[in-house]
Motif scaffolding. Structure first.
Motif, PDB file in Angstrom:
ATOM      1  N   ALA A 138       0.895  -1.324   0.201  1.00 55.83           N
ATOM      2  CA  ALA A 138       0.427   0.202   0.179  1.00 55.83           C
ATOM      3  C   ALA A 138       0.658   1.556  -0.467  1.00 55.83           C
ATOM      4  N   ALA A 139       0.350   1.973  -0.082  1.00 57.33           N
ATOM      5  CA  ALA A 139       1.096   3.481   0.337  1.00 57.33           C
ATOM      6  C   ALA A 139       2.009   3.868   0.944  1.00 57.33           C
ATOM      7  N   GLY A 140       3.605   4.095   0.957  1.00 57.88           N
ATOM      8  CA  GLY A 140       3.689   4.709   2.102  1.00 57.88           C
ATOM      9  C   GLY A 140       4.569   3.107   2.880  1.00 57.88           C
ATOM     10  N   ASP A 141       4.021   1.681   2.174  1.00 60.26           N
ATOM     11  CA  ASP A 141       4.584   0.417   2.319  1.00 60.26           C
ATOM     12  C   ASP A 141       6.263   0.966   2.186  1.00 60.26           C
ATOM     13  N   PRO A 142       7.232  -0.116   2.641  1.00 61.79           N
ATOM     14  CA  PRO A 142       8.740  -0.135   1.966  1.00 61.79           C
ATOM     15  C   PRO A 142       8.327  -0.861   1.342  1.00 61.79           C
ATOM     16  N   ALA A 143       9.992  -1.720   0.248  1.00 57.04           N
ATOM     17  CA  ALA A 143       9.628  -2.556  -0.270  1.00 57.04           C
ATOM     18  C   ALA A 143      10.352  -3.421  -0.068  1.00 57.04           C
ATOM     19  N   ARG A 144       9.605  -4.832   0.028  1.00 56.16           N
ATOM     20  CA  ARG A 144       9.655  -6.140   0.471  1.00 56.16           C
ATOM     21  C   ARG A 144       9.757  -6.906  -0.741  1.00 56.16           C
ATOM     22  N   VAL A 145      11.220  -8.518  -0.318  1.00 60.60           N
ATOM     23  CA  VAL A 145      10.022  -9.451  -1.308  1.00 60.60           C
ATOM     24  C   VAL A 145       9.756 -11.232  -0.677  1.00 60.60           C
ATOM     25  N   ASP A 146       8.665 -11.203  -1.509  1.00 57.72           N
ATOM     26  CA  ASP A 146       8.227 -12.020  -1.040  1.00 57.72           C
ATOM     27  C   ASP A 146       8.841 -13.847  -0.670  1.00 57.72           C
ATOM     28  N   ASP A 147       8.982 -15.155  -0.788  1.00 53.57           N
ATOM     29  CA  ASP A 147       9.286 -16.462   0.304  1.00 53.57           C
ATOM     30  C   ASP A 147      11.145 -16.224  -1.507  1.00 53.57           C
ATOM     31  N   LYS A 148       9.497 -15.983  -2.646  1.00 54.61           N
ATOM     32  CA  LYS A 148      10.903 -16.416  -3.854  1.00 54.61           C
ATOM     33  C   LYS A 148      11.703 -15.851  -4.254  1.00 54.61           C
ATOM     34  N   GLY A 149      11.998 -14.559  -2.805  1.00 60.09           N
ATOM     35  CA  GLY A 149      12.701 -13.527  -3.427  1.00 60.09           C
ATOM     36  C   GLY A 149      12.181 -12.139  -4.613  1.00 60.09           C
ATOM     37  N   LYS A 150      11.361 -12.373  -5.696  1.00 56.50           N
ATOM     38  CA  LYS A 150      10.745 -11.750  -6.009  1.00 56.50           C
ATOM     39  C   LYS A 150       9.682 -10.836  -5.235  1.00 56.50           C
ATOM     40  N   ALA A 151      10.014  -9.107  -5.753  1.00 57.36           N
ATOM     41  CA  ALA A 151       9.276  -8.605  -5.565  1.00 57.36           C
ATOM     42  C   ALA A 151       7.882  -7.889  -5.153  1.00 57.36           C
ATOM     43  N   VAL A 152       7.247  -7.522  -3.764  1.00 59.80           N
ATOM     44  CA  VAL A 152       6.395  -7.287  -3.259  1.00 59.80           C
ATOM     45  C   VAL A 152       5.020  -6.797  -4.208  1.00 59.80           C
ATOM     46  N   PRO A 153       4.095  -7.230  -5.460  1.00 62.00           N
ATOM     47  CA  PRO A 153       3.434  -5.124  -5.985  1.00 62.00           C
ATOM     48  C   PRO A 153       3.149  -4.836  -5.296  1.00 62.00           C
ATOM     49  N   LEU A 154       2.673  -3.278  -5.630  1.00 64.00           N
ATOM     50  CA  LEU A 154       1.895  -2.247  -5.717  1.00 64.00           C
ATOM     51  C   LEU A 154       0.347  -2.557  -5.811  1.00 64.00           C
ATOM     52  N   CYS A 155      -0.388  -2.416  -4.151  1.00 63.21           N
ATOM     53  CA  CYS A 155      -1.951  -2.681  -4.974  1.00 63.21           C
ATOM     54  C   CYS A 155      -2.610  -2.196  -5.176  1.00 63.21           C
ATOM     55  N   SER A 156      -1.658  -0.951  -6.360  1.00 59.84           N
ATOM     56  CA  SER A 156      -2.479   0.595  -7.090  1.00 59.84           C
ATOM     57  C   SER A 156      -2.750  -0.042  -8.264  1.00 59.84           C
ATOM     58  N   GLY A 157      -3.725  -0.548  -8.795  1.00 60.31           N
ATOM     59  CA  GLY A 157      -4.079  -0.889  -9.482  1.00 60.31           C
ATOM     60  C   GLY A 157      -3.762  -2.246  -9.983  1.00 60.31           C
ATOM     61  N   ASN A 158      -3.710  -3.193  -8.781  1.00 59.99           N
ATOM     62  CA  ASN A 158      -3.667  -4.610  -8.946  1.00 59.99           C
ATOM     63  C   ASN A 158      -4.972  -5.355  -9.374  1.00 59.99           C
ATOM     64  N   ASN A 159      -4.555  -6.231 -10.258  1.00 60.33           N
ATOM     65  CA  ASN A 159      -6.474  -7.022  -9.901  1.00 60.33           C
ATOM     66  C   ASN A 159      -5.823  -8.155 -10.455  1.00 60.33           C
ATOM     67  N   ASP A 160      -4.748  -9.189 -10.170  1.00 56.24           N
ATOM     68  CA  ASP A 160      -4.446 -10.368  -9.724  1.00 56.24           C
ATOM     69  C   ASP A 160      -5.225 -10.565  -8.732  1.00 56.24           C
ATOM     70  N   PRO A 161      -5.531 -11.771  -9.447  1.00 57.85           N
ATOM     71  CA  PRO A 161      -6.520 -12.347  -8.016  1.00 57.85           C
ATOM     72  C   PRO A 161      -5.911 -13.155  -7.064  1.00 57.85           C
ATOM     73  N   VAL A 162      -4.831 -13.896  -7.444  1.00 54.60           N
ATOM     74  CA  VAL A 162      -4.378 -14.385  -5.868  1.00 54.60           C
ATOM     75  C   VAL A 162      -3.519 -13.227  -5.004  1.00 54.60           C
ATOM     76  N   VAL A 163      -3.777 -11.639  -5.870  1.00 56.98           N
ATOM     77  CA  VAL A 163      -3.282 -11.004  -4.753  1.00 56.98           C
ATOM     78  C   VAL A 163      -4.282 -10.371  -4.037  1.00 56.98           C
ATOM     79  N   ARG A 164      -5.624 -10.317  -4.728  1.00 56.27           N
ATOM     80  CA  ARG A 164      -6.927  -9.401  -4.350  1.00 56.27           C
ATOM     81  C   ARG A 164      -7.772 -10.328  -3.803  1.00 56.27           C
ATOM     82  N   ASP A 165      -7.608 -11.557  -3.949  1.00 59.24           N
ATOM     83  CA  ASP A 165      -8.681 -12.691  -3.200  1.00 59.24           C
ATOM     84  C   ASP A 165      -8.522 -13.260  -2.059  1.00 59.24           C
ATOM     85  N   ALA A 166      -7.321 -13.232  -1.054  1.00 62.42           N
ATOM     86  CA  ALA A 166      -6.098 -13.657  -0.154  1.00 62.42           C
ATOM     87  C   ALA A 166      -6.890 -13.272   0.540  1.00 62.42           C
ATOM     88  N   THR A 167      -7.189 -14.141   2.304  1.00 63.38           N
ATOM     89  CA  THR A 167      -7.713 -13.754   3.576  1.00 63.38           C
ATOM     90  C   THR A 167      -6.397 -12.393   3.799  1.00 63.38           C
TER      91      THR A 167
END
Length: 246
Positions: A138-167
């Motif tokens: 979200a806005a203001g969050d520091p950059a970070r990576v996931d468990d596979k070393g990939k950059a965590v995506p931005l929420c803004s404009g993100n329509n990926d169901p894996v991201v948005r449909d998760a608890t």
């Protein structure tokens, strides 16, 4: 009068959802008179009169964003030279009954205009309790990576169901209930941190016999019976509600 049954249901969502691949099991211990802080007691705190943590002798009152329906404070070891680095030793959940009407299936005794479904909000906060982060930045969050070393995506404009449909997606709408059910991404996250293969086979009190119950993660070589000197870090994770437009 339905709050405690709903807490049990939120806990059961995680316990049953990860049972096939994880040893982690959250156990409830009934009502306690306690406050948020590093006391090795994990609590769910309802804030109904003021959305603030009260002042203590060592700390001033801390008030939270009114946009946050819930907030989890996690205390963990922050020491890169320790085998316990990242190990959670305490976590507390606070629920905002001041700016939101805490609800059960649309029914509430609150008078705030935005419903915060208790099971929906608490299931999300329990994910933070277990050490999970949000699925996007979200806005203001520091950059970070996931468990596979990939950059965590931005929420803004993100329509990926894996991201948005998760608890563990960062936002909820008023009255939303979908986060009460775990997604495959939520389950995979807990099972990667607490896999069955690393089951310690016991659940010991943290910080001595008066502490709460906690199953240790695979990063620990021994049960958490006493607290060793280490660098402590506090993590505050808020769950933001997006109000529906009318």
């Amino acid at each position: 009068d339905t709050e405690f049954a709903l807490i049990d249901e939120a806990v059961a969502s995680w316990n049953s959802g990860v049972a096939a691949c994880s040893y982690m099991n959250i156990a409830t211990q009934g009502k306690k008179s306690s406050e948020v802080g590093k006391d090795f007691i994990n609590i769910v705190k309802f804030r109904d009169t003021k959305w603030c943590r009260p002042a203590t002798a060592a700390d001033p009152e801390r008030c939270y964003s009114p946009a946050a329906a819930g907030l989890t404070t996690v205390v963990f070891v922050d020491d890169a030279n320790s085998t316990r680095d990242g190990e959670i030793v305490d976590a507390d959940i606070e629920l905002n009954g001041v700016d939101f009407a805490i609800a059960n299936a649309g029914a509430t005794g609150g008078d705030a205009p935005c419903l915060s479904d208790l099971k929906n909000t608490l299931t999300h906060e329990l994910g933070h309790f277990l050490g999970l982060e949000h699925t996007c930045l979200a806005a203001g969050d520091p950059a970070r990576v996931d468990d596979k070393g990939k950059a965590v995506p931005l929420c803004s404009g993100n329509n990926d169901p894996v991201v948005r449909d998760a608890t563990m997606y960062n936002f909820q709408t008023c009255g939303e209930t979908s986060k009460a059910s775990l997604s495959p991404d939520d389950i995979a996250a807990v099972c990667s941190v607490y896999p069955l293969a690393d089951d310690p086979g016991q659940c010991d009190g943290v910080g001595g016999s008066s502490g709460g119950c906690c199953s240790v993660s695979s990063t620990s070589s021994s049960p958490l019976v006493s607290v060793v000197p280490a660098l402590w870090a506090l993590g505050l994770v808020a769950f933001i509600a997006r109000r529906r437009r009318t």
